[in-house]
Design an enzyme around this catalytic site. Sequence first.
Site, PDB file in Angstrom:
ATOM      1  N   ASP A 298       0.855  -1.186   0.000  1.00 14.70           N
ATOM      2  CA  ASP A 298       0.000   0.000   0.000  1.00 14.70           C
ATOM      3  C   ASP A 298       0.891   1.236   0.000  1.00 14.70           C
ATOM      4  O   ASP A 298       2.032   1.189   0.478  1.00 14.70           O
ATOM      5  CB  ASP A 298      -0.905   0.006   1.231  1.00 14.70           C
ATOM      6  CG  ASP A 298      -1.982  -1.067   1.191  1.00 14.70           C
ATOM      7  OD1 ASP A 298      -2.449  -1.387   0.087  1.00 14.70           O
ATOM      8  OD2 ASP A 298      -2.362  -1.562   2.265  1.00 14.70           O
TER       9      ASP A 298
ATOM     10  N   ASP B 263      -7.012  -1.180  -4.517  1.00 14.05           N
ATOM     11  CA  ASP B 263      -8.090  -0.897  -3.569  1.00 14.05           C
ATOM     12  C   ASP B 263      -9.091   0.103  -4.145  1.00 14.05           C
ATOM     13  O   ASP B 263     -10.298  -0.023  -3.956  1.00 14.05           O
ATOM     14  CB  ASP B 263      -7.527  -0.362  -2.255  1.00 14.05           C
ATOM     15  CG  ASP B 263      -6.618  -1.361  -1.547  1.00 14.05           C
ATOM     16  OD1 ASP B 263      -6.774  -2.575  -1.772  1.00 14.05           O
ATOM     17  OD2 ASP B 263      -5.751  -0.911  -0.774  1.00 14.05           O
TER      18      ASP B 263
END
Length: 147
Positions: free
Chosen positions: A110, A124
């Site tokens: 991330d 995401d």
Amino acid sequence: MAGGLFFVLLVLDQLVKGLVTLTMTPGESVPVIKNFFHITYVLNPGAAFGILPHQSWFFILAGAAMIAVFCFYYPKLKQHCAYFHYGCVALLSGAVSNLIDRVRSGLVIDFFDFRVWPVFNIADIAIVLGVISMIYAILYKEKDTDE
């Protein structure tokens, strides 16, 4: 077009994750807009918001099942409105990209950090926008085609 959307989202996410991995160390954060938006390298062992940490096999099996179900239902999926169809494709693309991370290392990379929300990635975003598109189609567009 659906295949193009799938591969653009997948490749873009994997390229940015590769760039972050090559140029940063885990935990490193680079301010883009100080105190608002940073690029922060996070290795997420769980799902959204870090839930179910270190359950890689569960997520790998769930991802594989999702791919199988998508492939089985894809001929019927193409008959739905574009919002539903492309929403499903975006959702799958994001899930596959995060699945690649999990298979490779057991962790998802991330990097988008807005400081008021958990760090996330392009996959995401694809998943969330895909689900929103599907919900919109179910609530508003699919009813239009039934009448």
